[in-house]
Enzyme design. Structure first.
Site, PDB file in Angstrom:
ATOM      1  N   ASN A   7       0.873  -1.171   0.000  1.00 46.98           N
ATOM      2  CA  ASN A   7       0.000   0.000   0.000  1.00 46.98           C
ATOM      3  C   ASN A   7       0.910   1.220   0.000  1.00 46.98           C
ATOM      4  O   ASN A   7       1.435   1.629   1.030  1.00 46.98           O
ATOM      5  CB  ASN A   7      -0.881  -0.040   1.255  1.00 46.98           C
ATOM      6  CG  ASN A   7      -1.844   1.130   1.322  1.00 46.98           C
ATOM      7  OD1 ASN A   7      -1.751   2.072   0.540  1.00 46.98           O
ATOM      8  ND2 ASN A   7      -2.758   1.071   2.272  1.00 46.98           N
ATOM      9  N   ARG A  90      -2.520  -1.972  -3.568  1.00 48.09           N
ATOM     10  CA  ARG A  90      -3.708  -1.130  -3.393  1.00 48.09           C
ATOM     11  C   ARG A  90      -3.579   0.038  -4.360  1.00 48.09           C
ATOM     12  O   ARG A  90      -2.572   0.748  -4.346  1.00 48.09           O
ATOM     13  CB  ARG A  90      -3.756  -0.600  -1.964  1.00 48.09           C
ATOM     14  CG  ARG A  90      -4.902   0.339  -1.761  1.00 48.09           C
ATOM     15  CD  ARG A  90      -4.754   1.163  -0.522  1.00 48.09           C
ATOM     16  NE  ARG A  90      -5.889   2.071  -0.420  1.00 48.09           N
ATOM     17  CZ  ARG A  90      -5.868   3.189   0.293  1.00 48.09           C
ATOM     18  NH1 ARG A  90      -4.795   3.533   0.958  1.00 48.09           N
ATOM     19  NH2 ARG A  90      -6.926   3.959   0.338  1.00 48.09           N
ATOM     20  N   HIS A 179     -12.190   3.893  -0.451  1.00 47.55           N
ATOM     21  CA  HIS A 179     -12.133   2.969   0.699  1.00 47.55           C
ATOM     22  C   HIS A 179     -12.945   1.701   0.428  1.00 47.55           C
ATOM     23  O   HIS A 179     -13.445   1.062   1.350  1.00 47.55           O
ATOM     24  CB  HIS A 179     -12.720   3.609   1.982  1.00 47.55           C
ATOM     25  CG  HIS A 179     -11.895   4.726   2.555  1.00 47.55           C
ATOM     26  ND1 HIS A 179     -12.468   5.846   3.099  1.00 47.55           N
ATOM     27  CD2 HIS A 179     -10.563   4.886   2.667  1.00 47.55           C
ATOM     28  CE1 HIS A 179     -11.513   6.660   3.526  1.00 47.55           C
ATOM     29  NE2 HIS A 179     -10.343   6.098   3.270  1.00 47.55           N
ATOM     30  N   ASN A 208      -7.719   8.371   8.940  1.00 47.99           N
ATOM     31  CA  ASN A 208      -7.265   9.702   8.533  1.00 47.99           C
ATOM     32  C   ASN A 208      -8.184  10.216   7.430  1.00 47.99           C
ATOM     33  O   ASN A 208      -8.575  11.368   7.423  1.00 47.99           O
ATOM     34  CB  ASN A 208      -5.818   9.652   8.058  1.00 47.99           C
ATOM     35  CG  ASN A 208      -4.881   9.566   9.243  1.00 47.99           C
ATOM     36  OD1 ASN A 208      -5.031  10.302  10.207  1.00 47.99           O
ATOM     37  ND2 ASN A 208      -3.926   8.652   9.185  1.00 47.99           N
ATOM     38  N   ARG A 238      -8.838  16.918   5.634  1.00 49.74           N
ATOM     39  CA  ARG A 238      -9.692  17.267   4.477  1.00 49.74           C
ATOM     40  C   ARG A 238     -11.048  17.767   4.960  1.00 49.74           C
ATOM     41  O   ARG A 238     -11.611  17.215   5.908  1.00 49.74           O
ATOM     42  CB  ARG A 238      -9.885  16.029   3.580  1.00 49.74           C
ATOM     43  CG  ARG A 238      -8.645  15.640   2.806  1.00 49.74           C
ATOM     44  CD  ARG A 238      -8.791  14.297   2.116  1.00 49.74           C
ATOM     45  NE  ARG A 238      -8.050  13.251   2.798  1.00 49.74           N
ATOM     46  CZ  ARG A 238      -8.075  11.952   2.481  1.00 49.74           C
ATOM     47  NH1 ARG A 238      -8.815  11.541   1.479  1.00 49.74           N
ATOM     48  NH2 ARG A 238      -7.366  11.080   3.155  1.00 49.74           N
ATOM     49  N   GLY A 327      -9.272   3.333  12.284  1.00 46.87           N
ATOM     50  CA  GLY A 327      -8.638   3.828  13.525  1.00 46.87           C
ATOM     51  C   GLY A 327      -9.586   4.501  14.500  1.00 46.87           C
ATOM     52  O   GLY A 327      -9.633   4.149  15.684  1.00 46.87           O
ATOM     53  N   ILE A 328     -10.377   5.450  14.010  1.00 45.77           N
ATOM     54  CA  ILE A 328     -11.293   6.181  14.902  1.00 45.77           C
ATOM     55  C   ILE A 328     -12.549   5.334  15.181  1.00 45.77           C
ATOM     56  O   ILE A 328     -12.963   5.175  16.330  1.00 45.77           O
ATOM     57  CB  ILE A 328     -11.684   7.532  14.269  1.00 45.77           C
ATOM     58  CG1 ILE A 328     -10.435   8.423  14.143  1.00 45.77           C
ATOM     59  CG2 ILE A 328     -12.772   8.220  15.070  1.00 45.77           C
ATOM     60  CD1 ILE A 328     -10.633   9.663  13.281  1.00 45.77           C
ATOM     61  N   ASN A 331     -11.722   2.565  17.605  1.00 44.46           N
ATOM     62  CA  ASN A 331     -11.119   2.882  18.907  1.00 44.46           C
ATOM     63  C   ASN A 331     -11.773   4.000  19.694  1.00 44.46           C
ATOM     64  O   ASN A 331     -11.589   4.080  20.903  1.00 44.46           O
ATOM     65  CB  ASN A 331      -9.639   3.257  18.706  1.00 44.46           C
ATOM     66  CG  ASN A 331      -8.837   2.088  18.218  1.00 44.46           C
ATOM     67  OD1 ASN A 331      -8.785   1.053  18.880  1.00 44.46           O
ATOM     68  ND2 ASN A 331      -8.231   2.220  17.054  1.00 44.46           N
ATOM     69  N   GLU A 381      -7.796  -4.365   5.400  1.00 39.90           N
ATOM     70  CA  GLU A 381      -7.689  -4.161   3.953  1.00 39.90           C
ATOM     71  C   GLU A 381      -6.652  -5.095   3.336  1.00 39.90           C
ATOM     72  O   GLU A 381      -6.817  -5.574   2.219  1.00 39.90           O
ATOM     73  CB  GLU A 381      -7.357  -2.699   3.655  1.00 39.90           C
ATOM     74  CG  GLU A 381      -8.536  -1.795   3.990  1.00 39.90           C
ATOM     75  CD  GLU A 381      -8.186  -0.323   4.049  1.00 39.90           C
ATOM     76  OE1 GLU A 381      -8.417   0.367   3.071  1.00 39.90           O
ATOM     77  OE2 GLU A 381      -7.690   0.139   5.093  1.00 39.90           O
TER      78      GLU A 381
HETATM   79  P1  ADP Z   1      -5.399   5.514   7.851  1.00 32.63           P
HETATM   80  O1  ADP Z   1      -6.483   6.204   7.108  1.00 32.63           O
HETATM   81  O2  ADP Z   1      -4.067   6.202   7.748  1.00 32.63           O
HETATM   82  O3  ADP Z   1      -5.315   4.004   7.623  1.00 32.63           O
HETATM   83  P2  ADP Z   1      -6.246   4.766  10.527  1.00 32.63           P
HETATM   84  O4  ADP Z   1      -7.396   3.907  10.157  1.00 32.63           O
HETATM   85  O5  ADP Z   1      -5.043   4.114  11.125  1.00 32.63           O
HETATM   86  O6  ADP Z   1      -5.818   5.738   9.373  1.00 32.63           O
HETATM   87  O7  ADP Z   1      -6.804   5.846  11.594  1.00 32.63           O
HETATM   88  C1  ADP Z   1      -6.039   6.903  12.079  1.00 32.63           C
HETATM   89  C2  ADP Z   1      -6.878   7.712  13.064  1.00 32.63           C
HETATM   90  O8  ADP Z   1      -7.302   6.836  14.126  1.00 32.63           O
HETATM   91  C3  ADP Z   1      -6.111   8.845  13.720  1.00 32.63           C
HETATM   92  O9  ADP Z   1      -6.880  10.034  13.668  1.00 32.63           O
HETATM   93  C4  ADP Z   1      -6.000   8.405  15.158  1.00 32.63           C
HETATM   94  O10 ADP Z   1      -6.052   9.474  16.025  1.00 32.63           O
HETATM   95  C5  ADP Z   1      -7.230   7.551  15.341  1.00 32.63           C
HETATM   96  N1  ADP Z   1      -7.082   6.659  16.489  1.00 32.63           N
HETATM   97  C6  ADP Z   1      -6.248   5.599  16.627  1.00 32.63           C
HETATM   98  N2  ADP Z   1      -6.373   5.077  17.875  1.00 32.63           N
HETATM   99  C7  ADP Z   1      -7.295   5.825  18.538  1.00 32.63           C
HETATM  100  C8  ADP Z   1      -7.877   5.802  19.852  1.00 32.63           C
HETATM  101  N3  ADP Z   1      -7.508   4.886  20.762  1.00 32.63           N
HETATM  102  N4  ADP Z   1      -8.792   6.730  20.162  1.00 32.63           N
HETATM  103  C9  ADP Z   1      -9.175   7.667  19.262  1.00 32.63           C
HETATM  104  N5  ADP Z   1      -8.683   7.734  18.010  1.00 32.63           N
HETATM  105  C10 ADP Z   1      -7.755   6.841  17.647  1.00 32.63           C
END
Ligand code: ADP
Length: 394
Positions: A7, A90, A179, A208, A238, A327-328, A331, A381
């Site tokens: 990727n 990717r 995505h 992100n 963005r 990520g968000i 988590n 992914e």
């Molecule tokens: P990408 O699009 O680069 O693959 P990710 O899916 O890894 O991104 O997500 C990145 C986002 O996830 C960042 O904004 C990060 O702050 C958020 N993130 C990761 N862990 C946590 C957490 N424990 N709590 C809140 N946000 C989180």
């Protein structure tokens, strides 16, 4: 079959080596900050973890570094580049031509290049990754998995913009959707969990980049990102949806150039533009310490997602589940809470206690009474790409 997933982003290369069909991860890692003297390369296998800071000037050097790590005589996982059978790349934009996973040849590379103006941050980097991989892994079959492919099922009424027809018919100006690999993976997991393939689900990918997809009976029927990966939800840097009149005002009255606006909307806006931070962990921690700008940005972000949930429920005339991922989404219990509060009219009711628990697998965070399931589904992914490459080649 050993499949290496690459990727290749604008300043990073994520990689993962999987054995298929067992889906066993042999190693994984990332090269970050390509183009700097303090680039970071990481490598994790069952037995070893390597992290090093060094100069990596470009993607060629990045991929060479990955190859060195894979071949390392002490800690590596393969003896020769010939041990890699296939490489799954990717590729962000496949236009309307590539709605399926595709074996790469010269025509495919030309098309990826031609589509670069539609995804300037991504397609050129994806192409460099392909060319480098061809040079290094000479015996591996190279396969492209397009982010846009899953959205090939979006009907014309949803993907066409209300601008003069020749722009759509002749110039390819339409919504494509992104995505797709993640939306496909998590919606299939959700349908398997619900034990039902005839579902109306909304997948919310919050990383992100952020996007939301209406998925009816397993098929994408509408999506928040459009022509390029910039429309829709508020993202890390963005803006997502804005009134296009703002662009004319910025050019005509405020004196911005178009390239400055492009940079501003893609790299300086979103949560970063609103708060000064783009990592949601920083924003949440600032908000909990009373930072009003951060609290407002979180509310704006959740409010935008709510509006799309309403719109897509109408588009599908029903809703069985919403899925939070990336990520968000996976988590941040706070973001899930802000999105789901006051949604009882839509039969979406969050269970706060379940929402606060953490787990690495698919889980349900709605109350027992909630008619709509609220699912947290970890995306994968790399595995989805490996599965598609394996299917294509066997
Ligand atoms: P990408 O699009 O680069 O693959 P990710 O899916 O890894 O991104 O997500 C990145 C986002 O996830 C960042 O904004 C990060 O702050 C958020 N993130 C990761 N862990 C946590 C957490 N424990 N709590 C809140 N946000 C989180």
């Amino acid at each position: 079959m050993n499949i290496l997933i690459i990727n290749s982003g604008s300043s990073s290369i994520k990689y993962q080596l999987l054995n298929m069909p067992s889906a066993q991860i042999i190693c994984a890692g990332i090269i970050e900050r390509i183009g700097s003297i303090d680039a970071i390369s990481s490598f994790t296998s069952k037995d070893h973890k390597i992290e090093r800071t060094c100069t990596i000037n470009n993607h060629r050097e990045g991929l060479e570094r990955i190859t060195e790590l894979l071949l390392d005589s002490e800690k590596g996982v393969i003896e020769s580049t010939d041990n890699i059978d296939a490489i799954g790349h990717r590729v962000v934009h496949g236009g309307s031509t590539y709605t399926k996973t595709t074996l790469i040849n010269d025509d495919v590379k030309k098309s990826i290049k031609k589509l670069s103006p539609l995804a300037p941050l991504h397609n050129p980097a994806n192409l460099v990754g392909i060319e480098m991989a061809e040079a290094i892994f000479k015996n591996a079959q190279q396969v492209a998995v397009f982010d846009t492919a899953f959205h090939g099922t979006i009907p014309v009424k949803a993907k066409q913009y209300a601008i003069p027809l020749p722009l759509y018919d002749e110039k390819g100006v339409q919504a494509y959707g992104f995505h797709g690999t993640s939306h496909k993976y998590v919606s299939e997991k959700a349908n398997a969990y619900l034990n039902n393939q005839k579902t109306n689900v909304i997948a919310i990918h919050l990383g992100n980049g952020c996007s939301i997809t209406a998925i009816k009976n397993g098929k994408s029927i509408d999506h928040s990102m459009g022509f390029a990966p910039s429309n829709g939800l508020i993202m890390g840097t963005r803006s997502g949806d804005i009134d296009h009149s703002i662009i004319f005002y910025m050019v005509d009255t405020l004196g911005y150039s178009l390239s400055e606006i492009n940079e501003l909307l893609n790299k300086k806006s979103g949560m970063l533009g609103l708060t000064g931070y783009n990592d949601l962990r920083d924003i949440e921690s600032q908000a909990s310490n009373g930072n009003q700008k951060c609290m407002l940005a979180l509310e704006m972000n959740a409010y935008r997602i709510k509006k799309y949930i309403g719109a897509y429920t109408a588009a599908m005339n029903g809703l069985d589940a919403i899925i939070f991922t990336a990520g968000i989404g996976e988590n941040s219990s706070l973001m899930r809470k802000l999105v789901c509060q006051n949604m009882s009219h839509f039969n979406i009711v969050l269970d706060d206690a379940k929402n606060d628990l953490r787990a690495a697998t698919i889980r349900e965070v709605n109350t027992i009474d909630s008619k709509v399931k609220i699912l947290v589904v970890p995306t994968n992914e790399e595995l989805e790409i490996a599965q598609q490459v394996y299917q294509l080649l066997t």
